[in-house]
Design a protein around this motif. Sequence first.
Motif, PDB file in Angstrom:
ATOM      1  N   LEU A  51       0.699  -1.319   0.171  1.00 35.87           N
ATOM      2  CA  LEU A  51      -0.081  -0.073  -0.042  1.00 35.87           C
ATOM      3  C   LEU A  51       0.873   1.336   0.031  1.00 35.87           C
ATOM      4  O   LEU A  51       0.604   2.202  -0.430  1.00 35.87           O
ATOM      5  N   LEU A  52       1.988   1.269   0.948  1.00 38.30           N
ATOM      6  CA  LEU A  52       2.859   2.295   0.832  1.00 38.30           C
ATOM      7  C   LEU A  52       3.336   2.640  -0.469  1.00 38.30           C
ATOM      8  O   LEU A  52       3.565   3.900  -1.094  1.00 38.30           O
ATOM      9  N   GLU A  53       3.959   1.753  -1.091  1.00 37.08           N
ATOM     10  CA  GLU A  53       4.337   1.779  -2.390  1.00 37.08           C
ATOM     11  C   GLU A  53       3.361   2.391  -3.402  1.00 37.08           C
ATOM     12  O   GLU A  53       3.815   3.177  -4.180  1.00 37.08           O
ATOM     13  N   LYS A  54       2.341   1.842  -3.444  1.00 35.16           N
ATOM     14  CA  LYS A  54       1.249   2.281  -4.139  1.00 35.16           C
ATOM     15  C   LYS A  54       0.796   3.620  -3.977  1.00 35.16           C
ATOM     16  O   LYS A  54       0.702   4.655  -5.063  1.00 35.16           O
ATOM     17  N   GLN A  55       0.793   4.124  -2.618  1.00 33.68           N
ATOM     18  CA  GLN A  55       0.433   5.341  -2.371  1.00 33.68           C
ATOM     19  C   GLN A  55       1.392   6.577  -2.783  1.00 33.68           C
ATOM     20  O   GLN A  55       1.022   7.520  -3.324  1.00 33.68           O
ATOM     21  N   TYR A  56       2.624   6.113  -2.354  1.00 29.60           N
ATOM     22  CA  TYR A  56       3.752   7.304  -2.580  1.00 29.60           C
ATOM     23  C   TYR A  56       4.577   7.006  -3.729  1.00 29.60           C
ATOM     24  O   TYR A  56       5.607   7.778  -3.937  1.00 29.60           O
ATOM     25  N   HIS A  57       4.196   5.845  -4.682  1.00 27.49           N
ATOM     26  CA  HIS A  57       5.039   5.728  -5.873  1.00 27.49           C
ATOM     27  C   HIS A  57       6.569   5.451  -5.751  1.00 27.49           C
ATOM     28  O   HIS A  57       7.424   6.130  -6.203  1.00 27.49           O
ATOM     29  N   VAL A  58       7.014   4.857  -4.836  1.00 31.56           N
ATOM     30  CA  VAL A  58       8.289   4.295  -4.519  1.00 31.56           C
ATOM     31  C   VAL A  58       8.406   2.849  -4.341  1.00 31.56           C
ATOM     32  O   VAL A  58       7.619   2.043  -4.249  1.00 31.56           O
ATOM     33  N   VAL A  59       9.785   2.487  -4.028  1.00 33.59           N
ATOM     34  CA  VAL A  59      10.110   1.057  -4.001  1.00 33.59           C
ATOM     35  C   VAL A  59      10.572   0.979  -2.375  1.00 33.59           C
ATOM     36  O   VAL A  59      11.476   1.520  -1.987  1.00 33.59           O
ATOM     37  N   ILE A  60      10.133  -0.205  -1.836  1.00 30.88           N
ATOM     38  CA  ILE A  60      10.334  -0.356  -0.445  1.00 30.88           C
ATOM     39  C   ILE A  60      11.061  -1.809  -0.216  1.00 30.88           C
ATOM     40  O   ILE A  60      10.225  -2.735  -0.765  1.00 30.88           O
ATOM     41  N   LEU A  61      12.115  -1.622   0.494  1.00 31.55           N
ATOM     42  CA  LEU A  61      12.663  -3.268   0.826  1.00 31.55           C
ATOM     43  C   LEU A  61      12.874  -3.171   2.327  1.00 31.55           C
ATOM     44  O   LEU A  61      13.459  -2.194   3.010  1.00 31.55           O
ATOM     45  N   VAL A  62      12.485  -4.345   2.682  1.00 32.76           N
ATOM     46  CA  VAL A  62      12.708  -4.686   4.268  1.00 32.76           C
ATOM     47  C   VAL A  62      13.738  -5.577   4.297  1.00 32.76           C
ATOM     48  O   VAL A  62      13.775  -6.599   4.112  1.00 32.76           O
ATOM     49  N   ARG A  63      14.843  -5.217   5.384  1.00 29.15           N
ATOM     50  CA  ARG A  63      16.201  -6.267   5.379  1.00 29.15           C
ATOM     51  C   ARG A  63      16.175  -6.052   7.015  1.00 29.15           C
ATOM     52  O   ARG A  63      16.659  -5.122   7.530  1.00 29.15           O
ATOM     53  N   GLY A  64      15.672  -7.191   7.867  1.00 27.64           N
ATOM     54  CA  GLY A  64      15.765  -7.081   9.026  1.00 27.64           C
ATOM     55  C   GLY A  64      15.037  -5.860   9.744  1.00 27.64           C
ATOM     56  O   GLY A  64      14.022  -5.594   9.776  1.00 27.64           O
ATOM     57  N   ASN A  65      15.663  -4.906  10.507  1.00 30.94           N
ATOM     58  CA  ASN A  65      15.156  -4.025  11.283  1.00 30.94           C
ATOM     59  C   ASN A  65      15.212  -2.634  10.274  1.00 30.94           C
ATOM     60  O   ASN A  65      14.828  -1.645  10.716  1.00 30.94           O
ATOM     61  N   ASP A  66      15.849  -2.761   9.109  1.00 28.40           N
ATOM     62  CA  ASP A  66      15.958  -1.504   8.094  1.00 28.40           C
ATOM     63  C   ASP A  66      14.739  -1.568   7.023  1.00 28.40           C
ATOM     64  O   ASP A  66      14.568  -2.723   6.605  1.00 28.40           O
ATOM     65  N   ILE A  67      14.169  -0.537   7.028  1.00 29.00           N
ATOM     66  CA  ILE A  67      13.495  -0.337   5.989  1.00 29.00           C
ATOM     67  C   ILE A  67      13.909   0.786   4.856  1.00 29.00           C
ATOM     68  O   ILE A  67      14.438   1.912   5.178  1.00 29.00           O
ATOM     69  N   SER A  68      14.278   0.308   3.413  1.00 34.48           N
ATOM     70  CA  SER A  68      14.608   1.177   2.623  1.00 34.48           C
ATOM     71  C   SER A  68      13.713   1.455   1.648  1.00 34.48           C
ATOM     72  O   SER A  68      12.828   0.696   1.281  1.00 34.48           O
ATOM     73  N   VAL A  69      13.727   3.100   1.291  1.00 33.70           N
ATOM     74  CA  VAL A  69      12.741   3.597   0.421  1.00 33.70           C
ATOM     75  C   VAL A  69      13.631   4.264  -0.707  1.00 33.70           C
ATOM     76  O   VAL A  69      14.398   5.101  -0.387  1.00 33.70           O
ATOM     77  N   SER A  70      13.046   3.882  -1.767  1.00 37.48           N
ATOM     78  CA  SER A  70      13.789   4.528  -3.103  1.00 37.48           C
ATOM     79  C   SER A  70      12.889   5.028  -4.017  1.00 37.48           C
ATOM     80  O   SER A  70      11.841   4.425  -4.295  1.00 37.48           O
TER      81      SER A  70
END
Length: 317
Positions: A28-47
């Motif tokens: 939903l976040l990716e769709k709402q904000y037109h970004v790519v999100i990757l979750v690695r452990g405790n890190d959330i990467s947004v590009s």
Amino acid sequence: MLIEEVVNMVNMDDVINICGAYDKNISLLEKQYHVVILVRGNDISVSGDEYNVKRALSAIEALEKIASTGEPINEQVMSYIYSLVLDGQSDKITEIGANGICVTAAGKTVKPKTIGQRRYAESLDKNTILIGIGPAGTGKTYLAVAMAAKAFKNHDVSRIILTRPAVEAGEKLGFLPGDMQNKVDPYLRPLYDALYEMFGAETFQRLMEKGTIEVAPLAFMRGRTLDDAFIILDEAQNTTREQLKMFLTRLGFNSKMVINGDITQIDLPDTKRSGLVDAIRVLRNVEGITIQKLTDKDVIRHKLVGDIIKAYDSARK
């Protein structure tokens, strides 16, 4: 300009809550904000585009604040956060608050889920009478009953009185089967449902039998003075000017009063003016009375309910 930002979460449980089942919230976040999100452990990467990434980060920060309170993050929460970010109000998410109003019979803590609901719940502490106006699904009735339950359990009042006008296409109660209680029960069902949840069916029945909790149609309020009570009038948009004035003047010592209604759903005949509409105008500057407005952004039912309300509001303009 394309950028990538990384948010480090302290608590892994918060990450799981934010991601949702099968990463539904991330999608939903990716769709709402037109970004790519990757979750690695405790890190959330947004590009993505810088502007969109910053908005997505604001949403994630707001979601982290909610997750830290233990509140489950669902589609409704995601939609609400999205609206706050669009309005530049994501910093106000802390106003929703971790402090609950009361605990239900099942052990669930009742909490405001929007900024509007938080202000609604807090406003009665500073005033004797609260007039709550808002569309269906904003939690007016539920929150009012929760506040009444809190006041009763804290011994701030000795009884709870709930009422609403029995209006449906001309108030033709005579055509319904049974005695007066049977006739009005369908109109009072939302109040019963909330009371069952706050007290449990057995305790609710006992308090009803003792007269500690009273649920009755508005007509039964005439001629009474209601001391040491928490009084709720629901569906107040269907009162006449005379009925609402009568109800307001029932207020006694050490009592609180909540008047709820939706001025877009008036079922009175066209020749009669809503008492709630009139009261908003007449009482807006009276000390001790507060008027709190809830909007489609405070709707806590299915997301479509908010969209339906917006559509009808637009059509009315």
